[in-house]
Write a protein that holds these residues in place. Structure first.
Motif, PDB file in Angstrom:
ATOM      1  N   PHE A   9      37.538  51.054  48.860  1.00 59.01           N
ATOM      2  CA  PHE A   9      37.694  52.498  48.706  1.00 59.01           C
ATOM      3  C   PHE A   9      37.871  53.197  50.045  1.00 59.01           C
ATOM      4  N   LEU A  10      37.352  52.581  51.126  1.00 59.62           N
ATOM      5  CA  LEU A  10      37.629  53.134  52.453  1.00 59.62           C
ATOM      6  C   LEU A  10      39.108  53.090  52.745  1.00 59.62           C
ATOM      7  N   PHE A  11      39.740  51.940  52.454  1.00 59.00           N
ATOM      8  CA  PHE A  11      41.180  51.837  52.652  1.00 59.00           C
ATOM      9  C   PHE A  11      41.921  52.833  51.762  1.00 59.00           C
ATOM     10  N   SER A  12      41.417  53.015  50.548  1.00 55.20           N
ATOM     11  CA  SER A  12      42.071  53.949  49.634  1.00 55.20           C
ATOM     12  C   SER A  12      42.066  55.354  50.206  1.00 55.20           C
ATOM     13  N   PHE A  13      40.937  55.730  50.805  1.00 56.80           N
ATOM     14  CA  PHE A  13      40.825  57.076  51.372  1.00 56.80           C
ATOM     15  C   PHE A  13      41.784  57.274  52.535  1.00 56.80           C
ATOM     16  N   LEU A  14      41.940  56.228  53.363  1.00 53.51           N
ATOM     17  CA  LEU A  14      42.753  56.366  54.569  1.00 53.51           C
ATOM     18  C   LEU A  14      44.234  56.185  54.320  1.00 53.51           C
ATOM     19  N   ALA A  15      44.572  55.522  53.224  1.00 50.48           N
ATOM     20  CA  ALA A  15      45.960  55.090  53.043  1.00 50.48           C
ATOM     21  C   ALA A  15      46.858  56.213  52.550  1.00 50.48           C
ATOM     22  N   VAL A  16      48.150  56.033  52.801  1.00 55.65           N
ATOM     23  CA  VAL A  16      49.169  56.934  52.274  1.00 55.65           C
ATOM     24  C   VAL A  16      49.557  56.453  50.876  1.00 55.65           C
ATOM     25  N   THR A  17      49.668  57.355  49.947  1.00 55.58           N
ATOM     26  CA  THR A  17      49.982  56.978  48.582  1.00 55.58           C
ATOM     27  C   THR A  17      51.350  56.305  48.499  1.00 55.58           C
ATOM     28  N   ILE A  18      51.381  55.184  47.816  1.00 52.15           N
ATOM     29  CA  ILE A  18      52.641  54.465  47.631  1.00 52.15           C
ATOM     30  C   ILE A  18      53.441  55.136  46.509  1.00 52.15           C
ATOM     31  N   SER A  19      54.716  55.286  46.711  1.00 55.22           N
ATOM     32  CA  SER A  19      55.541  55.992  45.742  1.00 55.22           C
ATOM     33  C   SER A  19      55.624  55.231  44.427  1.00 55.22           C
ATOM     34  N   ALA A  20      55.751  55.974  43.360  1.00 54.51           N
ATOM     35  CA  ALA A  20      55.836  55.389  42.024  1.00 54.51           C
ATOM     36  C   ALA A  20      57.034  54.473  41.917  1.00 54.51           C
ATOM     37  N   GLY A  21      56.835  53.384  41.172  1.00 58.12           N
ATOM     38  CA  GLY A  21      57.936  52.465  40.937  1.00 58.12           C
ATOM     39  C   GLY A  21      58.066  51.380  41.970  1.00 58.12           C
ATOM     40  N   ALA A  22      57.190  51.408  42.999  1.00 62.18           N
ATOM     41  CA  ALA A  22      57.268  50.380  44.031  1.00 62.18           C
ATOM     42  C   ALA A  22      56.799  49.051  43.477  1.00 62.18           C
ATOM     43  N   ILE A  23      57.379  47.971  43.963  1.00 60.82           N
ATOM     44  CA  ILE A  23      56.938  46.650  43.554  1.00 60.82           C
ATOM     45  C   ILE A  23      55.619  46.333  44.243  1.00 60.82           C
ATOM     46  N   ILE A  24      54.859  45.408  43.672  1.00 60.27           N
ATOM     47  CA  ILE A  24      53.615  45.024  44.319  1.00 60.27           C
ATOM     48  C   ILE A  24      53.931  44.225  45.579  1.00 60.27           C
ATOM     49  N   ARG A  25      53.080  44.364  46.559  1.00 57.73           N
ATOM     50  CA  ARG A  25      53.212  43.579  47.779  1.00 57.73           C
ATOM     51  C   ARG A  25      51.833  43.222  48.284  1.00 57.73           C
ATOM     52  N   MET A  26      51.808  42.219  49.153  1.00 52.44           N
ATOM     53  CA  MET A  26      50.551  41.720  49.695  1.00 52.44           C
ATOM     54  C   MET A  26      50.447  42.070  51.174  1.00 52.44           C
ATOM     55  N   PRO A  27      49.228  42.206  51.689  1.00 49.79           N
ATOM     56  CA  PRO A  27      49.073  42.359  53.132  1.00 49.79           C
ATOM     57  C   PRO A  27      49.648  41.149  53.865  1.00 49.79           C
ATOM     58  N   VAL A  28      49.988  41.350  55.121  1.00 55.04           N
ATOM     59  CA  VAL A  28      50.597  40.295  55.931  1.00 55.04           C
ATOM     60  C   VAL A  28      49.745  39.034  55.960  1.00 55.04           C
ATOM     61  N   ILE A  29      48.430  39.174  55.920  1.00 54.09           N
ATOM     62  CA  ILE A  29      47.558  38.013  56.059  1.00 54.09           C
ATOM     63  C   ILE A  29      47.683  37.055  54.885  1.00 54.09           C
ATOM     64  N   PHE A  30      48.179  37.528  53.728  1.00 58.78           N
ATOM     65  CA  PHE A  30      48.324  36.660  52.555  1.00 58.78           C
ATOM     66  C   PHE A  30      49.722  36.062  52.531  1.00 58.78           C
ATOM     67  N   GLN A  31      49.801  34.760  52.818  1.00 55.99           N
ATOM     68  CA  GLN A  31      51.074  34.062  52.897  1.00 55.99           C
ATOM     69  C   GLN A  31      50.896  32.611  52.459  1.00 55.99           C
ATOM     70  N   ASN A  32      52.025  31.947  52.271  1.00 58.04           N
ATOM     71  CA  ASN A  32      51.998  30.497  52.109  1.00 58.04           C
ATOM     72  C   ASN A  32      51.287  29.873  53.311  1.00 58.04           C
ATOM     73  N   ASN A  33      50.627  28.754  53.083  1.00 58.08           N
ATOM     74  CA  ASN A  33      49.985  27.942  54.133  1.00 58.08           C
ATOM     75  C   ASN A  33      48.672  28.506  54.650  1.00 58.08           C
ATOM     76  N   MET A  34      48.176  29.598  54.082  1.00 57.33           N
ATOM     77  CA  MET A  34      46.960  30.191  54.613  1.00 57.33           C
ATOM     78  C   MET A  34      45.730  29.412  54.174  1.00 57.33           C
ATOM     79  N   VAL A  35      44.614  29.692  54.851  1.00 59.71           N
ATOM     80  CA  VAL A  35      43.308  29.167  54.464  1.00 59.71           C
ATOM     81  C   VAL A  35      42.465  30.325  53.954  1.00 59.71           C
ATOM     82  N   LEU A  36      41.850  30.133  52.801  1.00 60.89           N
ATOM     83  CA  LEU A  36      40.875  31.080  52.264  1.00 60.89           C
ATOM     84  C   LEU A  36      39.478  30.498  52.444  1.00 60.89           C
ATOM     85  N   GLN A  37      38.503  31.381  52.610  1.00 56.74           N
ATOM     86  CA  GLN A  37      37.154  30.941  52.920  1.00 56.74           C
ATOM     87  C   GLN A  37      36.505  30.222  51.742  1.00 56.74           C
ATOM     88  N   ARG A  38      35.988  29.039  51.995  1.00 54.21           N
ATOM     89  CA  ARG A  38      35.268  28.275  50.970  1.00 54.21           C
ATOM     90  C   ARG A  38      33.855  28.833  50.791  1.00 54.21           C
TER      91      ARG A  38
END
Length: 659
Positions: A9-38
């Motif tokens: 919700f902190l990010f929600s407060f700071l962020a600029v509203t994304i325009s309607a109809g936009a496709i979903i996207r992921m932050p840069v950190i989420f990509q192929n080959n990444m490691v997620l915390q076990r």
């Protein structure tokens, strides 16, 4: 989960509203080959249009959510054991994102300044067996560094890669050796996020919330670190101010007026100076202002291609560089490395004219990095001429990010750490402090505040925080003296009062003439030992002995150390070096030390009634004699609590008030 939702919700407060109809996207950190915390609940988040349904599919799990009014969404995957590779599918109403080759393991953020940023290529590391460093289970990510006055929701860029001989070349050497040590010890996937920038002070990596508790940042926090005050808006407003400032204070002087950068310039009256080196050592004592340097060079016989890389290394403080009359680069920061790209089209085989206009705003000046980092054709005698008509007191304050990011409070935290705070991680490694040495006493307050704030922002408890104490650097001192680097090391050690912190002592593996020592493999190993003990609960000796207490007995001092095994000395003189003692006059003299029943006996013929002792209290104490049997050095220390030379020096928006 509550902490993750609060951050969301902190990010929600700071962020600029994304325009309607936009496709979903992921932050840069989420990509192929990444490691997620076990072994932790893992946040997965992203962006879309307001009110859009999002489905995350992982193995047998299908988790659905809906974006909020600002287009933000977040879910949590339950804790997973180490393993993979896996695929994660994120489905919106208009598109699908597939994350492939995902591993669960341990994720470490590698932060700090240039010694963390320094790559394997830069330290000259070439593996003899490239297969030994080709690990599908070690993944690396280098953040593209940005700057902003408010926390942003995404990194500028970066790519997750599998560690191979080719991909690690430009990755953090300290980070890589740390990760490889962990992988070799644990045999679980390791994810390394290199998120650092050379020549940066600690305050630029600290959030507005943490800075607000320190009065020296109060005016800056109130005026600049406010919602809506983004870097783009500030820079747009600042463009005209900067242009006027340059015309009035920076781009002035006889050299620019007469275009001394042109090859046909008459240099018959110019003097000669050996480069690299400080100009104070070559006839310009106490000179602050502009010096023009000039040298002819031939292209190396091996040069091919369309670009020549010109390594001018570190320059104190500002420079503008021309080759054959054409500008090829401009830089700021006395620890920033210059490696300019010169188009082949402006070059000729022989007799190229290289001109560098150097502005020093205080202290020492010049092109100073040790000659080992220079190309041979650039080392030697240069022509020079002073052009000292600039008033350095009129220079821009360092909070202007497009001129000087290096100590601009919070702007690197906002753009490079804040976007990662929802990410589940194992911990941090940190290598920084050189840029704060002049304000070491202040660092003793800022450093633990940063650690506590990072843990709060990531919301995952007392995350392990492992850091590197400054190595030995600068020429060895002949007499005991005050040392800002020694004071900075003490400030760093003070953070060990916090839970789950560890300090890698590197006082024995530095370089007198290079602020970037090359033995990053040992730095990574020492950090790795700390991690095995602190983050993974292995009972092993992970650091050298530390000071406990001092007893004065007549004309000598008995030192007691905290250590888990025998002290080992490498002395060749019959006594241990590096100690100094003082009496009530507070004048320190070299002392000799010997080991007796595990303790140290310190004495000096020049101090009959000692009251204080210091060990390795200098920028560079030279040879180190005292270790434990694991080969880890005794950490520098002092027994006194006398005022430090840096006491009272704090951050100021005026850079000439800081040093």
């Amino acid at each position: 989960m509550k902490n993750g939702i609060k951050i969301f919700f902190l990010f929600s407060f700071l962020a600029v509203t994304i325009s309607a109809g936009a496709i979903i996207r992921m932050p840069v950190i989420f990509q192929n080959n990444m490691v997620l915390q076990r072994d932790k609940e893992v946040a997965i988040w992203g962006f879309g249009s307001a009110g859009e349904k999002v489905t995350v599919i992982f193995r047998e799990l299908k988790i659905q959510t809906t974006t909020d009014e600002n287009g933000r969404w977040l879910i949590h995957l339950p804790s997973q054991k180490a393993g993979g590779p896996y695929e994660i599918s994120i489905r919106g109403e208009s598109n699908v994102i597939e994350l492939k080759n995902i591993l669960f393991g341990d994720v470490w953020i590698c932060g700090g300044q240039s010694n963390m940023q320094f790559s394997l290529d830069q330290i000259g590391h070439v593996p003899h067996d490239t297969t030994a460093i080709s690990h599908s289970s070690i993944r690396i990510f280098t953040a593209h560094i940005g700057m902003d006055y408010i926390p942003v929701d995404d990194l500028k860029g970066g790519v997750w890669k599998q560690a191979t001989a080719a991909t690690i070349r430009n990755f953090s050497a300290t980070g890589y050796f740390f990760g490889k040590f962990l992988y070799d010890s644990l045999k679980v996937p390791i994810g390394l996020i290199s998120d650092n920038l050379g020549a940066t002070s600690i305050e630029t990596w600290i959030s507005r919330d943490a800075l607000g508790q320190f009065p020296q940042f109060g005016e800056y926090v109130r005026n600049f670190l406010v919602p809506g005050n983004s870097a783009r808006e500030v820079e747009d407003n600042f463009t005209s101010i900067k242009s006027e400032w340059e015309k009035k204070y920076y781009l002035i002087g006889k050299g620019l007026e007469e275009r001394w950068y042109l090859p046909e310039t008459d240099t018959s009256g110019w003097k000669q100076m050996e480069v690299p080196g400080w100009w104070e050592d070559h006839g310009l004592a106490d000179f602050d202002g502009v010096v023009w340097f000039r040298r002819q060079f031939d292209l190396p016989p091996t040069f091919t291609g369309d670009t020549l890389f010109l390594p001018l290394n570190q320059i104190d403080d500002y420079d503008i560089t021309w080759v054959n009359g054409q500008k090829v680069g401009e830089g700021y920061g006395n620890q920033t490395w210059r490696r300019y790209k010169v188009p082949a089209g402006i070059l000729k085989p022989k007799g190229n004219t290289l001109v560098v206009r150097v502005l020093d705003t205080g202290g020492r000046g010049g092109m100073y990095t040790h000659a080992i980092w220079w190309e041979p054709y650039l080392v030697g005698s240069w022509s020079y001429r002073t052009d000292g008509s600039i008033d350095v007191t009129k220079f821009l304050k360092p909070h202007v990010v497009n001129m000087s990011p290096f100590s601009t409070p919070a702007v690197l935290y906002n753009a490079n750490i804040a976007p990662l705070t929802p990410l589940a991680i194992k911990g941090f490694i940190w290598y920084q402090g050189e840029s704060n040495a002049a304000r070491a006493a202040e660092y003793g307050q800022l450093f633990p505040a940063m650690i506590l704030d990072l843990r709060s922002k990531f919301g995952q408890g007392d995350l392990p925080f492992l850091f590197v104490q400054l190595a030995n650097h600068h020429p060895e001192s002949d007499i005991p003296s005050e040392s800002t680097w020694a004071e900075l090391r003490e400030a760093q050690a003070g953070a060990l009062r916090l839970k789950n912190t560890g300090m890698a002592v590197t006082i024995d593996i530095g370089d007198a003439y290079d602020i970037h020592p090359r033995n990053k493999m040992e730095v990574g190993r020492r950090l790795g030992l700390l991690a095995l003990n602190i983050a993974y609960g292995r009972q092993l000796v992970c650091s050298g002995p530390t000071f406990s207490k001092a007893e004065v007995r007549s004309d000598r001092v008995i030192l007691h150390l905290n250590h888990e095994n025998s002290l080992v000395t490498k002395d060749k003189y019959g006594y241990i070096r590096g100690f100094a003692v003082a009496g009530n006059d507070r004048e320190f003299h070299w002392a000799k030390a010997t080991i007796h029943q595990g303790d140290l006996i310190i004495a000096s013929e020049n101090v009959k009634e000692p009251v204080a002792v210091r060990y390795l209290w200098s920028d560079n104490p030279g040879s180190i004699d005292l270790y434990n049997k694991e080969g880890l050095p005794v950490a520098p220390f002092r027994s006194d609590d006398w005022p430090l030379s840096t006491a009272g020096r704090v951050y100021s928006e005026n850079p000439w008030e800081q040093n």
